[in-house]
Design a protein around this motif. Structure first.
Motif, PDB file in Angstrom:
ATOM      1  N   ILE A  51     -55.383   2.621 -37.912  1.00  0.00           N
ATOM      2  CA  ILE A  51     -54.767   4.470 -38.087  1.00  0.00           C
ATOM      3  C   ILE A  51     -54.057   4.239 -39.947  1.00  0.00           C
ATOM      4  CG2 ILE A  51     -53.767   5.885 -36.955  1.00  0.00           C
ATOM      5  CD1 ILE A  51     -54.884   5.208 -34.755  1.00  0.00           C
ATOM      6  N   ILE A  52     -53.333   3.681 -39.608  1.00  0.00           N
ATOM      7  CA  ILE A  52     -52.631   3.663 -41.768  1.00  0.00           C
ATOM      8  C   ILE A  52     -53.524   3.056 -42.339  1.00  0.00           C
ATOM      9  CG2 ILE A  52     -50.648   2.630 -42.472  1.00  0.00           C
ATOM     10  CD1 ILE A  52     -49.364   1.718 -39.463  1.00  0.00           C
ATOM     11  N   ARG A  53     -54.234   2.153 -42.025  1.00  0.00           N
ATOM     12  CA  ARG A  53     -54.700   2.012 -43.346  1.00  0.00           C
ATOM     13  C   ARG A  53     -55.991   2.765 -43.809  1.00  0.00           C
ATOM     14  NH1 ARG A  53     -56.379  -2.998 -45.314  1.00  0.00           N
ATOM     15  NH2 ARG A  53     -58.310  -2.978 -44.244  1.00  0.00           N
ATOM     16  N   SER A  54     -56.334   3.384 -42.857  1.00  0.00           N
ATOM     17  CA  SER A  54     -57.344   4.867 -43.276  1.00  0.00           C
ATOM     18  C   SER A  54     -56.484   6.107 -43.194  1.00  0.00           C
ATOM     19  CB  SER A  54     -58.938   4.663 -41.644  1.00  0.00           C
ATOM     20  OG  SER A  54     -57.550   5.101 -40.391  1.00  0.00           O
ATOM     21  N   PHE A  55     -56.198   6.015 -42.883  1.00  0.00           N
ATOM     22  CA  PHE A  55     -54.400   7.749 -43.343  1.00  0.00           C
ATOM     23  C   PHE A  55     -55.036   8.362 -44.655  1.00  0.00           C
ATOM     24  CE2 PHE A  55     -53.095  10.258 -40.007  1.00  0.00           C
ATOM     25  CZ  PHE A  55     -52.593  11.484 -40.680  1.00  0.00           C
ATOM     26  N   PRO A  56     -55.446   9.100 -45.084  1.00  0.00           N
ATOM     27  CA  PRO A  56     -54.756   9.900 -46.384  1.00  0.00           C
ATOM     28  C   PRO A  56     -53.452   9.513 -47.101  1.00  0.00           C
ATOM     29  CG  PRO A  56     -56.517  11.220 -45.696  1.00  0.00           C
ATOM     30  CD  PRO A  56     -55.919   9.924 -44.718  1.00  0.00           C
ATOM     31  N   PHE A  57     -53.147   8.721 -48.105  1.00  0.00           N
ATOM     32  CA  PHE A  57     -51.690   8.044 -48.105  1.00  0.00           C
ATOM     33  C   PHE A  57     -51.239   9.732 -48.662  1.00  0.00           C
ATOM     34  CE2 PHE A  57     -49.041   6.783 -51.292  1.00  0.00           C
ATOM     35  CZ  PHE A  57     -47.629   6.246 -50.389  1.00  0.00           C
ATOM     36  N   LEU A  58     -51.786  10.471 -49.073  1.00  0.00           N
ATOM     37  CA  LEU A  58     -50.729  11.936 -49.272  1.00  0.00           C
ATOM     38  C   LEU A  58     -50.521  12.444 -48.420  1.00  0.00           C
ATOM     39  CD1 LEU A  58     -52.297  12.602 -53.021  1.00  0.00           C
ATOM     40  CD2 LEU A  58     -50.447  12.243 -53.113  1.00  0.00           C
ATOM     41  N   LEU A  59     -51.522  12.979 -47.279  1.00  0.00           N
ATOM     42  CA  LEU A  59     -51.515  13.412 -45.608  1.00  0.00           C
ATOM     43  C   LEU A  59     -50.319  12.861 -45.098  1.00  0.00           C
ATOM     44  CD1 LEU A  59     -54.649  14.636 -44.905  1.00  0.00           C
ATOM     45  CD2 LEU A  59     -52.942  15.749 -46.211  1.00  0.00           C
ATOM     46  N   LEU A  60     -50.194  10.978 -45.763  1.00  0.00           N
ATOM     47  CA  LEU A  60     -49.240  10.508 -44.756  1.00  0.00           C
ATOM     48  C   LEU A  60     -47.871  10.489 -45.821  1.00  0.00           C
ATOM     49  CD1 LEU A  60     -48.584   7.851 -42.498  1.00  0.00           C
ATOM     50  CD2 LEU A  60     -48.967   6.191 -44.484  1.00  0.00           C
ATOM     51  N   VAL A  61     -47.472  10.860 -46.840  1.00  0.00           N
ATOM     52  CA  VAL A  61     -46.246  10.484 -47.395  1.00  0.00           C
ATOM     53  C   VAL A  61     -45.721  12.032 -47.232  1.00  0.00           C
ATOM     54  CG1 VAL A  61     -44.530  11.514 -49.545  1.00  0.00           C
ATOM     55  CG2 VAL A  61     -46.943   9.530 -48.622  1.00  0.00           C
ATOM     56  N   VAL A  62     -46.347  13.017 -46.316  1.00  0.00           N
ATOM     57  CA  VAL A  62     -46.003  14.133 -45.962  1.00  0.00           C
ATOM     58  C   VAL A  62     -45.310  14.287 -44.728  1.00  0.00           C
ATOM     59  CG1 VAL A  62     -46.724  16.674 -46.267  1.00  0.00           C
ATOM     60  CG2 VAL A  62     -47.520  15.212 -47.530  1.00  0.00           C
ATOM     61  N   ILE A  63     -47.038  13.584 -43.742  1.00  0.00           N
ATOM     62  CA  ILE A  63     -46.103  13.563 -42.257  1.00  0.00           C
ATOM     63  C   ILE A  63     -45.202  13.097 -41.839  1.00  0.00           C
ATOM     64  CG2 ILE A  63     -47.488  12.582 -40.657  1.00  0.00           C
ATOM     65  CD1 ILE A  63     -49.950  13.396 -40.928  1.00  0.00           C
ATOM     66  N   MET A  64     -44.528  12.068 -42.835  1.00  0.00           N
ATOM     67  CA  MET A  64     -43.624  11.234 -43.070  1.00  0.00           C
ATOM     68  C   MET A  64     -42.083  11.268 -43.316  1.00  0.00           C
ATOM     69  SD  MET A  64     -44.784   7.218 -43.498  1.00  0.00           S
ATOM     70  CE  MET A  64     -43.449   6.374 -43.008  1.00  0.00           C
ATOM     71  N   ILE A  65     -42.349  12.525 -44.057  1.00  0.00           N
ATOM     72  CA  ILE A  65     -40.955  13.248 -44.770  1.00  0.00           C
ATOM     73  C   ILE A  65     -39.727  13.539 -43.262  1.00  0.00           C
ATOM     74  CG2 ILE A  65     -40.345  15.538 -45.404  1.00  0.00           C
ATOM     75  CD1 ILE A  65     -41.956  15.848 -46.902  1.00  0.00           C
ATOM     76  N   PRO A  66     -39.755  13.909 -42.607  1.00  0.00           N
ATOM     77  CA  PRO A  66     -38.983  13.947 -41.074  1.00  0.00           C
ATOM     78  C   PRO A  66     -38.205  12.005 -40.771  1.00  0.00           C
ATOM     79  CG  PRO A  66     -41.031  15.411 -40.590  1.00  0.00           C
ATOM     80  CD  PRO A  66     -41.640  14.433 -42.202  1.00  0.00           C
ATOM     81  N   VAL A  67     -39.466  11.448 -40.503  1.00  0.00           N
ATOM     82  CA  VAL A  67     -39.386   9.635 -40.574  1.00  0.00           C
ATOM     83  C   VAL A  67     -38.155   9.480 -41.557  1.00  0.00           C
ATOM     84  CG1 VAL A  67     -39.832   7.661 -39.992  1.00  0.00           C
ATOM     85  CG2 VAL A  67     -41.339   9.326 -39.096  1.00  0.00           C
TER      86      VAL A  67
END
Length: 232
Positions: A75-91
């Motif tokens: 899941i992490i490897r296939s996730f678009p990196f820019l979206l991952l950055v945005v989604i992880m902002i709270p974390v």
């Protein structure tokens, strides 16, 4: 010839006006990539080892643990990196206290680093002959001894080459971290080169990245060849 010399003098004179910003950007890139490499080694290596040990047919087969780790990594490897950055902002804000800055940018980059390198670790360990594991078991080696004195020793060349490949990917990912104020060479190229239409800055930063990547690739490939037991 004189025209070329004059052009080069003007080129470097213009670029050196931003030398402080360039050095700061390089430092920010090193911080982000350095943290991600540390995460890859500290967390990605054991995760990749677990993937190998727990997969079907291995000595410590555990289908449930393997399935969980395998799905997470995929899941992490296939996730678009820019979206991952945005989604992880709270974390990211919870971990470092802010969602902006170089340290904040290193958080999602480290997550990707762990997933990326763990898969390469698993692939490297799969290349180790099964006889090595059988020999370690026959000698009464503990699990820790089996991993560190047999598996990692046999796979050290592949692990080194995998880390080299991962590092180059981390550098590539770091170039887009300007969206969260992470800085770095890529962010410098966009702000000072692209947005200001200064081609000299753009070309210079590209040259810096090429030199950096080629140096890492050469060093990693050399280390991998030296560690390859098959060529000793």
């Amino acid at each position: 010839m004189n025209d070329i010399i004059h052009y080069m003098n003007d080129y470097f004179a213009h670029v050196f006006q931003y030398q402080h910003e360039i050095w700061r950007a390089i430092g920010e890139t090193f911080i982000m990539v350095g943290i991600s490499i540390a995460a890859a080694i500290i967390l990605g290596l054991p995760v990749g080892t677990l993937l190998f040990l727990c997969r079907k047919g291995q000595q410590y087969e555990n289908r449930l643990l393997f399935s969980i780790l395998n799905v997470l990594v995929n899941i992490i490897r296939s996730f678009p990196f820019l979206l991952l950055v945005v989604i992880m902002i709270p974390v990211t804000r919870w971990i470092v206290g802010t969602s902006l800055g170089t340290l904040a940018a290193a958080v999602p980059l480290s997550v990707v680093a762990v997933a990326y390198y763990s898969r390469l670790v698993e692939q490297s360990l799969l290349e180790v002959p099964k006889e090595v594991m059988e020999a370690a078991a026959s000698m009464g080696a503990s699990t820790i001894q089996m991993i560190f004195k047999f598996l990692y020793v046999e796979a050290r060349s592949g692990l080194t080459l995998g880390l080299t490949t991962s590092t180059i990917s981390f550098i590539s990912y770091s170039t887009v971290m300007g969206i969260v104020g992470g800085g770095g060479v890529g962010d410098f190229a966009i702000r000072y080169g692209y947005q200001r239409f200064e081609e000299e800055i753009m070309t210079f930063t590209v040259i810096i990245m090429i030199i950096l990547v080629q140096s890492i690739q050469y060093g990693g490939s050399l280390a991998s060849r030296l560690l390859d037991k098959r060529k000793v």
